[in-house]
Scaffold this active site. Structure first.
Site, PDB file in Angstrom:
ATOM      1  N   ALA A 137      -4.249   1.912  -6.705  1.00 37.76           N
ATOM      2  CA  ALA A 137      -4.648   3.309  -6.895  1.00 37.76           C
ATOM      3  C   ALA A 137      -3.580   4.163  -7.574  1.00 37.76           C
ATOM      4  O   ALA A 137      -3.900   5.065  -8.342  1.00 37.76           O
ATOM      5  CB  ALA A 137      -5.018   3.918  -5.543  1.00 37.76           C
ATOM      6  N   ASN A 177      -6.181  11.159   2.708  1.00 34.12           N
ATOM      7  CA  ASN A 177      -5.468  10.063   3.362  1.00 34.12           C
ATOM      8  C   ASN A 177      -4.709  10.482   4.617  1.00 34.12           C
ATOM      9  O   ASN A 177      -4.288   9.648   5.396  1.00 34.12           O
ATOM     10  CB  ASN A 177      -4.504   9.369   2.387  1.00 34.12           C
ATOM     11  CG  ASN A 177      -3.469  10.314   1.815  1.00 34.12           C
ATOM     12  OD1 ASN A 177      -3.802  11.405   1.357  1.00 34.12           O
ATOM     13  ND2 ASN A 177      -2.226   9.923   1.848  1.00 34.12           N
ATOM     14  N   CYS A 233       3.419   7.363   2.035  1.00 31.25           N
ATOM     15  CA  CYS A 233       3.997   7.427   0.681  1.00 31.25           C
ATOM     16  C   CYS A 233       4.952   8.590   0.516  1.00 31.25           C
ATOM     17  O   CYS A 233       5.559   8.760  -0.526  1.00 31.25           O
ATOM     18  CB  CYS A 233       2.886   7.544  -0.361  1.00 31.25           C
ATOM     19  SG  CYS A 233       1.669   6.260  -0.188  1.00 31.25           S
TER      20      CYS A 233
END
Ligand code: PMP
Length: 379
Positions: free
Chosen positions: A69, A148, A329
């Protein structure tokens, strides 16, 4: 170890491992010609593409294999910037994954204008805001399918239709939604032009994913400038010899996801309800859940528990439980998503749990850990 971090990555399914090992027995390059090893590699690649496309009910020729992604998001956003240079305006939201936000920032440094739509306290976009933001030179709108950090779902059918009606391209980062929502690109979601996702969120391998590039009104794939140049692979949209074993694993993961599109979300939802009830019963009035509990992907919960510092909890029990304080992340940064939801004051408390369908009977152990924390750190 209680594994509650499936939104970061999922365990690789045994069937996926088998498919990858099987693929590694072959060595042919699918771009070579004439000899049997090459032809069989081409045939297998074709099959993997068909299986992946089947999850989205789209044509295999619209599936571009890539490294996941992050690459897909970079590709769509910069690719549209270069492919349609007369259109300099882009629209996204302030709660996207960093691979969208930072790429938009990069475009700004190249002269693009970017509108960042605000999200509500539930972390969703108001379609009216999108309508008002669209301009004559809007090139691309990029809006997450499911967030997310909190799992909220946007109404992608409505948002993509607004874009189609205004002749603007629409991209969605569907990384957290794939396998949890039936994304049919031929019916309900036919107005999506670009979709990105990664294999490792659906029990596939890391470092592989796919980019869906839809067709224009003439039935031809949308123009998109490649991110990597140099070869004719992936319809000239993504150069480089295909990572066949990773693609084999991705295709198997898509196949398994397709088979469980009805049962997996039901199981995850049931686990989620059980989790919410157990937490509320054990700590009445102390738990605040974030996002849209009614309209979200099943199996991802973001919450704050009064009296718990997230970093302290995670570091103290790192050998017993795996979960996260937001996105994996953006290590060490305050959550931009919570800030976008005007809930920045919870940054030190937020815990994100995300299940897979094997999470079972571990709930009690989790509650015990929280009780233990209170005993150790309260007062
Ligand atoms: N988008 C979203 C919504 C994600 O959750 C992630 C992974 N955390 C990514 C993009 C990036 O995926 P990858 O690291 O596999 O490239």
């Amino acid at each position: 170890m209680i594994y509650l971090d499936n939104a970061s990555t999922t365990p690789v399914a045994p069937e996926v491992i088998d498919a990858m090992v099987e693929e590694l027995q072959h060595f042919g390059n699918p771009s070579s010609k004439f000899y049997p090893e090459a032809l069989s590699a081409q045939a297998r690649l074709k099959k993997y593409r068909e299986t992946t496309a089947n999850l989205f009910s789209c044509d295999p020729s619209n599936i571009i294999f890539n490294a996941g992604a992050t690459e897909g998001n970079n590709h769509v956003i910069t690719g549209c910037f270069y492919a349609y240079p007369e259109k300099k305006h882009f629209i996204t939201t302030n709660a996207e994954h960093k691979s969208v936000l930072e790429t938009m920032k990069f475009l700004e440094s190249l002269g693009a204008e970017v509108t960042y739509l605000p999200v509500s306290e539930k972390c969703t976009i108001n379609p009216d805001d999108l309508v008002s933001a669209i301009k004559k030179d809007t090139n691309l709108v990029s809006i997450f399918f499911a967030n997310n950090e909190v799992g909220s779902l946007n109404d992608i059918e409505v948002l993509s239709t607004i874009c189609k009606e205004n002749n603007v391209l629409f991209h969605t980062d569907a990384t957290q939604a794939v396998g949890k929502v039936d994304i049919n690109l031929s019916t309900d979601y036919k107005n999506i032009d670009f979709l990105t996702f990664s294999g490792h969120k659906i029990h596939g391998p890391k470092g592989v994913g796919a980019l869906y590039v839809g067709n224009n009104e003439y039935g031809v794939r949308h123009k998109l400038t490649p991110l990597l140049h140099g070869g004719d692979q992936e319809f000239k949209l993504r150069s480089g010899t295909q990572s066949m074993h990773n693609i084999a694993g991705l295709a198997k993961a898509c196949d398994l996801a397709k088979d469980s599109l009805i049962t997996a979300p039901q199981t995850l939802k049931a686990l989620e309800v059980e989790f919410i009830n157990a937490l509320n019963n054990a700590f009445p009035g102390q738990v605040k859940f974030f996002g849209d509990l009614e309209h979200k992907i099943p199996g991802l919960l973001s919450f704050a528990l009064q009296g718990i510092n997230n970093e302290m909890f995670l570091s103290n029990y790192c050998d017993k439980v795996a979960l996260s304080t937001g996105s994996a992340c953006a290590i060490g940064e305050p959550s931009h998503v919570l800030r976008a939801m005007n809930l920045g004051e919870y940054t030190d408390q937020v815990l994100r749990v995300s299940f897979n369908t094997n999470f079972d009977k571990q709930l009690t152990k989790f509650i015990l850990l929280i009780n233990d924390y209170f005993t150790l750190f309260s007062l």
